[in-house]
Scaffold this motif. Structure first.
Motif, PDB file in Angstrom:
ATOM      1  N   GLU A 179      72.864  35.805  67.854  1.00  0.00           N
ATOM      2  CA  GLU A 179      72.678  34.917  69.014  1.00  0.00           C
ATOM      3  C   GLU A 179      73.146  35.620  70.283  1.00  0.00           C
ATOM      4  O   GLU A 179      72.542  35.496  71.333  1.00  0.00           O
ATOM      5  CB  GLU A 179      73.489  33.620  68.851  1.00  0.00           C
TER       6      GLU A 179
ATOM      7  N   ASN B 100      70.597  38.550  71.117  1.00  0.00           N
ATOM      8  CA  ASN B 100      69.287  38.096  71.603  1.00  0.00           C
ATOM      9  C   ASN B 100      69.369  37.152  72.789  1.00  0.00           C
ATOM     10  O   ASN B 100      68.369  36.599  73.200  1.00  0.00           O
ATOM     11  CB  ASN B 100      68.533  37.379  70.487  1.00  0.00           C
ATOM     12  N   HIS B 101      70.585  36.925  73.285  1.00  0.00           N
ATOM     13  CA  HIS B 101      70.784  36.033  74.428  1.00  0.00           C
ATOM     14  C   HIS B 101      70.425  34.592  74.131  1.00  0.00           C
ATOM     15  O   HIS B 101      70.217  33.807  75.052  1.00  0.00           O
ATOM     16  CB  HIS B 101      69.993  36.510  75.650  1.00  0.00           C
ATOM     17  N   THR B 102      70.297  34.233  72.859  1.00  0.00           N
ATOM     18  CA  THR B 102      70.032  32.832  72.547  1.00  0.00           C
ATOM     19  C   THR B 102      71.326  32.024  72.579  1.00  0.00           C
ATOM     20  O   THR B 102      71.290  30.804  72.566  1.00  0.00           O
ATOM     21  CB  THR B 102      69.384  32.685  71.169  1.00  0.00           C
TER      22      THR B 102
ATOM     23  N   ASP C 174      73.032  31.761  75.097  1.00  0.00           N
ATOM     24  CA  ASP C 174      72.913  31.051  76.376  1.00  0.00           C
ATOM     25  C   ASP C 174      72.362  29.648  76.153  1.00  0.00           C
ATOM     26  O   ASP C 174      72.786  28.689  76.778  1.00  0.00           O
ATOM     27  CB  ASP C 174      71.961  31.789  77.335  1.00  0.00           C
ATOM     28  N   LEU C 175      71.380  29.591  75.264  1.00  0.00           N
ATOM     29  CA  LEU C 175      70.723  28.312  74.995  1.00  0.00           C
ATOM     30  C   LEU C 175      71.711  27.333  74.377  1.00  0.00           C
ATOM     31  O   LEU C 175      71.821  26.178  74.796  1.00  0.00           O
ATOM     32  CB  LEU C 175      69.554  28.563  74.033  1.00  0.00           C
TER      33      LEU C 175
ATOM     34  N   PHE D  81      77.703  27.697  81.253  1.00  0.00           N
ATOM     35  CA  PHE D  81      77.727  28.762  80.253  1.00  0.00           C
ATOM     36  C   PHE D  81      79.062  29.488  80.303  1.00  0.00           C
ATOM     37  O   PHE D  81      79.591  29.931  79.294  1.00  0.00           O
ATOM     38  CB  PHE D  81      76.584  29.739  80.529  1.00  0.00           C
TER      39      PHE D  81
ATOM     40  N   PRO E  56      67.642  31.348  81.508  1.00  0.00           N
ATOM     41  CA  PRO E  56      68.513  32.492  81.776  1.00  0.00           C
ATOM     42  C   PRO E  56      67.690  33.729  82.146  1.00  0.00           C
ATOM     43  O   PRO E  56      66.459  33.713  82.067  1.00  0.00           O
ATOM     44  CB  PRO E  56      69.237  32.708  80.451  1.00  0.00           C
TER      45      PRO E  56
ATOM     46  N   PRO F  45      65.831  32.880  76.264  1.00  0.00           N
ATOM     47  CA  PRO F  45      66.635  32.716  75.051  1.00  0.00           C
ATOM     48  C   PRO F  45      65.790  32.251  73.876  1.00  0.00           C
ATOM     49  O   PRO F  45      65.918  31.131  73.421  1.00  0.00           O
ATOM     50  CB  PRO F  45      67.636  31.642  75.456  1.00  0.00           C
TER      51      PRO F  45
ATOM     52  N   TYR G 241      64.081  32.623  69.926  1.00  0.00           N
ATOM     53  CA  TYR G 241      64.303  33.134  68.580  1.00  0.00           C
ATOM     54  C   TYR G 241      63.031  33.804  68.112  1.00  0.00           C
ATOM     55  O   TYR G 241      61.978  33.183  68.037  1.00  0.00           O
ATOM     56  CB  TYR G 241      64.668  31.998  67.630  1.00  0.00           C
TER      57      TYR G 241
END
Ligand SMILES: Nc1ncnc2c1ncn2[C@@H]1O[C@H](COP(=O)(O)OP(=O)(O)OP(=O)(O)O)[C@@H](O)[C@H]1O
Ligand SMILES: [Mg+2]
Lengths: 249, 313
Positions: free
Chosen positions: A86, A89-91, A93-94, B50, B80, B84, B86
């Protein structure tokens, strides 16, 4: 609750839907099969020599030990991506900007990985089940043992998950997880070496192996449950703290 | 709606942003403009909860971001810097996941996802794995993700990065449609983007706000840099002699028959007329005489450049 379930579903799908999981499952089954056949042969010769071993300690305990050993490797590999990925992959942030709490994230992820490990454990249960069709034995210690393994899986998953919050590199996380699980495993083996009876019994009570062994013998001891659950809570709590602290950097 | 007060963030002992103040009213569309490393992303990360600031506070819809994070986060849709997404999910499943995380009612899920897909022109790839999408498409999935829960506030960090010109145009149209219904902050280092869609602009540089105004006022200030372009038939040999008694010309530059003159900020139309008279009566054959009010671009360059010079010296 709904949020936890939502994260749980997504994580479970991403673990179980990945080819990696099948590779692990295959290795797991292969390793167990080889070991099972070996202990079966050993058990046969020993009982022919009239050693009077019972099937639980002669066949099933070695089987459980091999599950225990392979979990040491498999669980960090399954949990390494939980948080590391996470972050990479910058997820993350989500997750961190959604109206959800760090505990919900951690619990959802924990339950999903635990279940994915329990599915592997169920494969391990097939071996005694198959044996049951040709031999009859007392199921009591068997259920006790699997209950122990159930909690052991939970403890190791919580450790692996905590390790995954430490860095953004999956490989490093897997290695850290492996070391932590190994450390907890070895903690009890120091017990015998301690001269002081206080330290010796303390280490013994802190040892995963001690509690697991009492499960293996079919003893349902409260302190066994308490130990396992405390470990899970401790490492999950530390994982939550790590997720929280990533907001402060 | 959004109130940012004395916001600072330190990385180690370096300030990424320092003492940022601004407010955004309900329904406003604000451009957050600054060169690379100005602190745009940092500020947005703090507003969305964040990341915590080193000092200062952010209020969103009356709630403090760090005292009531849940109330604030339900109101915000955030794109962002890196979308973000998957990689192992399909576009539609991904949007469903985000919608669920943002507490969209079950009965609204299909409708909201459909609308987000439509607004970002993604319906044709809704069943594709995100892994297999191109960068621009992933960026659009990122935008769809910010919209999917229909939040009151949209915070978009460089939303048009990686989009092709068609999609940029479509995005601007989308922003126009959203304007008024949502409060929007949009960061960029491209000025035309702000000019195209925003009414208010906050310019940051080196972690500080260097200007904050609506576009009209800023453009008016652009007079400071007005330029006069002159082209004649015959080369002008002694331009100085024409201009020596006109005080509003600051400097000139050029050769032969092409010249460009810098004018003082408070230059009046009368003075400009005087210049044109002087030039035409000289008999060189005046072909072009064009007053160019400086673009926002120049103010931006000026503001961000002079500031960094100050810091360096
Ligand atoms: N994790 C970090 N650690 C240390 N410094 C950081 C970190 N993140 C950002 N910075 C610094 O903070 C400053 C502001 O960065 P920020 O990402 O907010 O800029 P930006 O305005 O978004 O720039 P860009 O247009 O390149 O996206 C930069 O000087 C950057 O080097
Ligand atoms: Mg940025």
């Amino acid at each position: 609750m709904k949020t936890i379930f939502c994260i749980f579903k997504k994580e479970l799908r991403s673990i179980i839907g990945s080819p990696f999981y099948y590779v692990i499952g295959l290795l797991f089954a292969t390793f167990l099969s080889i070991n099972y056949i070996r202990s079966l042969a050993q058990f046969q010769t020993m009982s022919m020599q009239g050693a009077g071993l019972n099937i639980h300690s002669g066949l099933f305990i070695p089987h459980l030990n091999s599950i225990y050993l392979i979990f040491l490797v498999v669980i960090p590999l399954l949990t390494m991506r939980l948080f590391a990925e996470e972050k990479r992959n910058h997820t993350f942030d989500l997750l961190l900007t959604a109206p959800i709490t760090s505990s919900q994230i951690v619990i959802g992820k924990f339950l999903a990985s635990w279940l994915s490990v329990l599915i592997l454990l169920a494969i391990g249960l097939l071996y005694p089940l198959m044996t049951a069709s040709v031999a009859s034995f007392d199921w009591g210690p068997m259920w006790g043992s699997y209950l122990g393994m159930f909690w052991l899986a939970g403890v190791n998953v919580s450790i692996g998950m905590f390790a995954s919050t430490l860095t953004a590199s999956s490989v490093v996380c897997a290695f850290l997880g492996f070391l932590l699980i190994l450390a907890l495993m070895l903690l009890g083996s120091g017990a015998g070496q301690m001269a002081d009876p206080f330290w010796s019994s303390l280490l013994d009570q802190l040892s995963l192996v001690t509690h697991l062994q009492s499960f293996f013998q079919g003893l349902f001891e409260i302190k066994g449950f308490v130990f396992m659950i405390s470990c899970i809570l401790l490492f999950s709590f530390m994982a939550i703290r790590m997720v929280e602290s990533s907001r402060w950097r | 709606m959004i109130e940012v007060k004395a916001l600072s963030k330190k990385y180690g002992d370096r300030f990424a942003i320092k003492d940022i103040h601004f407010t955004v009213d309900r329904g406003e569309l604000v451009g957050f403009l600054g060169p690379n490393g100005a602190g745009k992303t940092t500020t947005m990360k703090i507003i969305t909860g964040f990341m915590a600031p080193s000092s200062g506070s952010v209020q969103v819809g009356g709630y403090d971001v760090f005292e009531n994070p849940m109330e604030v986060k339900t109101q915000i849709g955030y794109l962002p810097e890196t979308p973000p997404v998957y990689m192992d999910m399909r576009v539609k499943d991904y949007l469903k996941y985000v919608a669920e995380l943002r507490h969209v009612e079950k009965s609204n899920l299909t409708q909201y996802i459909g609308e987000a897909l439509e607004k970002t022109d993604l319906a044709s790839v809704e069943n594709r794995l995100i892994e297999n999408l191109s960068k621009g498409f992933r960026q659009r999935v990122g935008i769809a993700q910010a919209l999917v829960s229909k939040p009151d506030i949209l915070i978009l960090d460089e939303p048009t990065v990686g989009l092709d010109p068609n999609q940029v145009a479509q995005f601007r149209k989308l922003i126009k449609d959203l304007k008024g219904h949502h409060t929007i902050i949009l960061s960029t280092h491209i000025l035309s983007e702000v000019q195209a869609s925003c009414e208010k602009v906050v310019i940051v540089n080196e972690g500080r706000i260097v200007a904050q105004d609506n576009i009209k006022n800023l453009s008016q200030k652009a007079k400071a840099h007005s330029q006069l372009k002159v082209r004649t038939l015959k080369p002008i040999e002694n331009l100085e002699s024409f201009l020596s008694d006109i005080e509003d010309v600051l400097s000139w530059d050029g050769v032969g028959s092409q010249w460009s003159l810098s004018l003082k900020p408070e230059v009046s139309d009368g003075e400009i007329a005087a210049i044109s008279n002087a030039l035409s009566s000289a008999g060189n054959g005046l072909l072009e005489f064009q007053v160019q009010k400086a673009q926002l671009e120049e103010i931006f360059l000026d503001l961000t450049k002079s500031k960094s010079n100050e810091v360096n010296s």
